[in-house]
Scaffold this active site. Structure first.
Site, PDB file in Angstrom:
ATOM      1  N   ILE A  56      -9.436  37.695  64.860  1.00 51.70           N
ATOM      2  CA  ILE A  56      -8.864  36.603  64.088  1.00 51.70           C
ATOM      3  C   ILE A  56      -7.344  36.651  64.171  1.00 51.70           C
ATOM      4  O   ILE A  56      -6.744  37.648  64.554  1.00 51.70           O
ATOM      5  CB  ILE A  56      -9.278  36.656  62.601  1.00 51.70           C
ATOM      6  N   LEU A  57      -6.753  35.541  63.798  1.00 57.28           N
ATOM      7  CA  LEU A  57      -5.318  35.463  63.623  1.00 57.28           C
ATOM      8  C   LEU A  57      -5.102  35.038  62.186  1.00 57.28           C
ATOM      9  O   LEU A  57      -5.582  33.985  61.768  1.00 57.28           O
ATOM     10  CB  LEU A  57      -4.737  34.424  64.589  1.00 57.28           C
ATOM     11  N   GLY A  69      -6.299  39.913  94.575  1.00 61.61           N
ATOM     12  CA  GLY A  69      -5.167  40.244  95.435  1.00 61.61           C
ATOM     13  C   GLY A  69      -4.095  39.184  95.484  1.00 61.61           C
ATOM     14  O   GLY A  69      -3.538  38.899  96.554  1.00 61.61           O
ATOM     15  N   VAL A  70      -3.792  38.583  94.328  1.00 57.84           N
ATOM     16  CA  VAL A  70      -2.704  37.609  94.252  1.00 57.84           C
ATOM     17  C   VAL A  70      -1.855  37.893  93.025  1.00 57.84           C
ATOM     18  O   VAL A  70      -2.321  38.499  92.055  1.00 57.84           O
ATOM     19  CB  VAL A  70      -3.224  36.152  94.175  1.00 57.84           C
ATOM     20  N   ARG A  71      -0.600  37.460  93.094  1.00 53.06           N
ATOM     21  CA  ARG A  71       0.278  37.471  91.923  1.00 53.06           C
ATOM     22  C   ARG A  71       0.762  36.053  91.684  1.00 53.06           C
ATOM     23  O   ARG A  71       0.903  35.272  92.635  1.00 53.06           O
ATOM     24  CB  ARG A  71       1.483  38.402  92.140  1.00 53.06           C
ATOM     25  N   GLY A  72       1.034  35.726  90.422  1.00 51.42           N
ATOM     26  CA  GLY A  72       1.490  34.375  90.144  1.00 51.42           C
ATOM     27  C   GLY A  72       1.683  34.131  88.666  1.00 51.42           C
ATOM     28  O   GLY A  72       1.873  35.067  87.889  1.00 51.42           O
ATOM     29  N   ASN A 109     -17.908  40.769  60.830  1.00 48.11           N
ATOM     30  CA  ASN A 109     -18.546  39.846  61.755  1.00 48.11           C
ATOM     31  C   ASN A 109     -18.280  40.193  63.214  1.00 48.11           C
ATOM     32  O   ASN A 109     -18.794  39.519  64.107  1.00 48.11           O
ATOM     33  CB  ASN A 109     -18.082  38.414  61.499  1.00 48.11           C
ATOM     34  N   SER A 110     -17.489  41.205  63.484  1.00 48.33           N
ATOM     35  CA  SER A 110     -17.231  41.603  64.869  1.00 48.33           C
ATOM     36  C   SER A 110     -18.536  41.871  65.601  1.00 48.33           C
ATOM     37  O   SER A 110     -19.384  42.610  65.122  1.00 48.33           O
ATOM     38  CB  SER A 110     -16.385  42.874  64.905  1.00 48.33           C
ATOM     39  N   THR A 148     -14.960  38.118  67.963  1.00 43.52           N
ATOM     40  CA  THR A 148     -14.195  39.323  68.264  1.00 43.52           C
ATOM     41  C   THR A 148     -12.954  39.524  67.418  1.00 43.52           C
ATOM     42  O   THR A 148     -12.653  40.640  67.032  1.00 43.52           O
ATOM     43  CB  THR A 148     -13.787  39.326  69.753  1.00 43.52           C
ATOM     44  N   HIS A 152     -14.872  47.955  69.667  1.00 43.52           N
ATOM     45  CA  HIS A 152     -14.200  48.526  68.492  1.00 43.52           C
ATOM     46  C   HIS A 152     -15.166  48.764  67.320  1.00 43.52           C
ATOM     47  O   HIS A 152     -14.863  49.530  66.416  1.00 43.52           O
ATOM     48  CB  HIS A 152     -13.024  47.651  68.048  1.00 43.52           C
ATOM     49  N   ASP A 186     -13.226  44.717  75.236  1.00 44.25           N
ATOM     50  CA  ASP A 186     -13.823  44.937  73.918  1.00 44.25           C
ATOM     51  C   ASP A 186     -15.304  44.572  73.868  1.00 44.25           C
ATOM     52  O   ASP A 186     -15.784  43.959  72.916  1.00 44.25           O
ATOM     53  CB  ASP A 186     -13.064  44.165  72.835  1.00 44.25           C
TER      54      ASP A 186
END
Length: 452
Positions: free
Chosen positions: A232-233, A270-273, A213-214, A230, A109, A139
């Site tokens: 912040i919240l 090749g898995v789902r979960g 700072n990214s 990368t 970004h 990113d």
């Protein structure tokens, strides 16, 4: 762009932490005067020349809706919005990882849509840079400094060795002030589900996070790179002590592919979960509370060929602990197809290890292979539908009205959520197709024919 990305990022600060922490005299990154005051200066003098400031210029498309009162000028089939290119400037940070080649890692970004990239060294020297490759989903971007001389690279550390509570130092360019150093600790590992990036496996840090700072460096106290700052919240982009960095192991996997191919080629297990919950752990008689529970092993996939089964709990990849299913996905998706990985699973109360050769990711396709009217479109599976990630200007799809960031959610009144489902529907459809599109907050149908 995700609004959270615009607020970015950061450098980590815990004020006075070393003033109250006992320090051993034999730790090499501290130097002491006669009063035995601790300092990180010797380490930073070696590391900070490898962290650079990045300034960019370019143009971005801006879409603006045409007021209803003016639309009659364009006729009944005229455009509903106008597209303009507007210049922009931006600032960010980067880290030199290879002094000889001049490679710099930063966030995608930071340089997205840039036509001019200038890298400024700590000593004030400036160099032009070009983009080697990017990965929007995680990113990460790789740049190459043009005609760089006397560069300093940072030593790469392993993010797998981090523990919650480890001290870390962040270096970057907040608000364009110039290089700034702050410190903090690792607050959490394997953070995901934040909606910041498509592929998330963040290091969380308590930090004073600021714009600019990214792409900067997150380093250990012995000066090794363990993360790329990368996101912040925080309300309105302000600091509340929650910052995120891309782990160095994940970054390095991506960078090696960008160097070799100029793009990222993803591997698929090749898995789902889903995450291993306390209820699932109790039902399986396990004494662990973290891992990736395998609900389904896809037929003919890499995991099936290696011997994994539904009901397995994956707890390690290449010897590194797996905490959640998102953690598993992020690690696998940053490793290229054809690569072998060691998968550690819990089954029947015991631990087993399997060697899996990852399959190529077929969730991103050129849509023309699915239907002629989709010529010029790139599709990829995303949450809740199929994302149109790119529409070539002047293509058949563009003339039908498809746009970047449209999401296909149905075909001929059939719900579709993945590229595979879309392919299956279109294989049984000839001629006209009606695509149900989600565009922003609205839903619409576009009718496409097999030929123009």
């Amino acid at each position: 762009m995700n609004p959270m990305k615009a607020k970015f990022l950061a450098v980590l600060a815990v004020v006075g932490v070393f003033a109250v922490t006992p320090v051993s005299a034999n730790i090499p990154f501290f130097s002491s005067d006669k009063d035995e005051l601790p300092t990180l200066a010797p380490m930073l003098e070696e590391v900070t020349p490898a962290v650079v400031n990045i300034s960019v210029k370019g143009k971005r498309e801006v879409r603006q809706r045409i007021p209803e009162m003016f639309r009659f000028f364009f006729g009944p089939n005229g455009p509903r919005e106008q597209v303009q290119e507007r210049p922009f400037q931006g600032l960010g940070s980067g880290v030199i990882i290879d002094a000889e080649e001049g490679y710099v890692v930063t966030n995608n970004h930071v340089i997205d849509s840039a036509t001019e990239i200038v890298v400024t060294m700590k000593d004030g020297r400036q160099f032009d840079a070009k983009v080697i490759g990017t990965d929007e989903r995680s990113d990460v971007a790789l740049l190459k400094i043009q005609d760089g001389k006397d560069l300093t690279a940072i030593e790469l550390g392993s993010s797998a060795d981090l523990r919650v509570g480890d001290f870390v130092v962040a270096i970057g360019n907040p608000f364009g002030l110039g290089q700034t150093v702050t410190s903090g600790i690792v607050s959490a590992l394997g953070r995901s589900g934040l909606g910041i990036e498509e592929i998330e496996n963040f290091i969380q840090t308590d930090a004073a996070i600021n714009s600019g700072n990214s792409g900067g460096a997150l380093v250990t106290l012995d000066g090794k790179l363990v993360g790329i700052n990368t996101a912040i919240l925080g309300p309105n982009g302000g600091n509340i002590g929650i910052g995120f960095a891309i782990p160095s192991d994940m970054m390095n996997n991506l960078v090696q592919q960008l160097i070799e191919f100029g793009e990222v080629r993803r591997g698929v297990l090749g898995v789902r979960g889903n995450d291993l919950t306390q209820e699932i752990s109790k039902a399986l008689g396990l004494d662990v509370s973290q891992g990736a529970f395998v609900a389904e092993v896809l037929p003919d996939g890499a995991a099936a060929e290696a011997g994994l089964k539904s009901g397995d709990v994956i707890v390690g990849v290449n010897g590194e602990k797996i905490r959640t299913f998102a953690d598993l996905s992020a690690r696998v998706n940053t490793i290229g197809p054809g690569k072998e990985v060691k998968i550690t699973v819990l089954r029947d109360g015991g631990e087993r290890e399997y060697t899996v050769t990852l399959s190529p990711d077929d969730t991103v396709v050129e849509a023309e292979t699915l239907h002629p009217a989709l010529q010029g479109v790139t599709l990829e599976t995303t949450d809740g539908g199929i994302l149109i990630s790119d529409v070539e200007e002047g293509s058949i799809a563009a003339r039908y009205g498809l746009r970047d960031d449209d999401v296909i959610i149905g075909v001929n009144r059939q719900r579709v959520t993945t590229v595979t489902e879309l392919k299956q529907v279109l294989e049984n459809t000839e001629g006209v197709i009606a695509l149900n599109i989600r565009r922003g907050n609205s839903s619409l149908y576009l009718v496409l024919r097999g030929t123009e």
